[in-house]
Enzyme design. Sequence first.
Site, PDB file in Angstrom:
ATOM      1  N   TYR A 155      -5.379   8.212  -7.568  1.00 52.35           N
ATOM      2  CA  TYR A 155      -5.449   7.872  -8.866  1.00 52.35           C
ATOM      3  C   TYR A 155      -4.100   7.424  -9.271  1.00 52.35           C
ATOM      4  CZ  TYR A 155      -5.872   9.559 -13.799  1.00 52.35           C
ATOM      5  OH  TYR A 155      -6.020   9.628 -15.109  1.00 52.35           O
ATOM      6  N   LYS A 159      -3.523   3.488 -11.383  1.00 51.25           N
ATOM      7  CA  LYS A 159      -3.119   3.596 -12.572  1.00 51.25           C
ATOM      8  C   LYS A 159      -1.914   2.599 -12.422  1.00 51.25           C
ATOM      9  CE  LYS A 159      -6.311   5.897 -14.719  1.00 51.25           C
ATOM     10  NZ  LYS A 159      -7.180   5.438 -15.520  1.00 51.25           N
TER      11      LYS A 159
END
Length: 247
Positions: A155, A159
Amino acid sequence: MSVSSPVVLITGASRGIGKAIALRLARDGARIGINFRSNASAAEATAEDVSRLGGEPLLLPGDVSVPVSVASTFETLLGHWGRVDVLINNAGIVRDTLVLRMSDDDWDAVIQTNLRSAFLCTRAALRTMLRQRSGRIVNVASISGIRGNAGQSNYAASKAALVGLTKSVAREVASRGITVNAVAPGLIETDITTNMPEKARDALVGQIPLGRMGTTDEVADVVSFLASDQASYITGQVIVVDGGLAM
Ligand code: NAP
């Protein structure tokens, strides 16, 4: 924006932050393409709320990590309204676990949903925005991509890469009147954080200087600003909305 009733596409607008952005922009009378992956009843509820608040909704089901699905989403949007003024790349998932335990599938699913989707939608939107010589793109990143987070290597990588995408595309299209920015939320009350282990969530809340989780409306207000004429001289920026957690 100076366009009256701007056409906005929000990916992942059936729930959470995407829904709050849809409702915020609906109050300004925007025409809103509500993308979602599978939760049709939640998306329909968002559409009803958009109408009630003075916006015009269009439901656009489709997995935005898949090229053919992004192509058909834009075909439907452009066939319906003929333009796209604002793109909000918001769709995102988590598959949290420590890197040693992470499966190839956990890695790929998060990178494809959180990053590839933004690339595919940005490229598709720019084809129209470049002709219009105006546009706004806002990417929903995360403080995980700025400071890292144990258990979120997939994740956080997605990002952080989204921030690189934001700044690179901002440089590519600035001369055409198009701005590209990102917001990096901290811990916001949505299904993603509700599903976190309570202990981990409480530990994080304990580190937030403002002492609480953020609301989806607090993120939506910043996105709405970045999508507006008031933000016309801001591009390539990442605005952190996290109660001070990452400072
Ligand atoms: P959420 O409540 O779980 O909602 C996720 C939304 O994304 C849903 O509308 C879902 O559609 C959609 N979606 C997921 N995969 C998709 C795909 N492949 N194609 C199209 N739509 C897809 O999540 P959220 O908390 O609002 O998060 C929204 C964004 O904010 C994400 O990018 C997330 O990483 C970011 N963010 C969240 C937080 C937080 O604390 N919540 C913090 C930082 C950043 P369905 O309803 O059909 O499943």
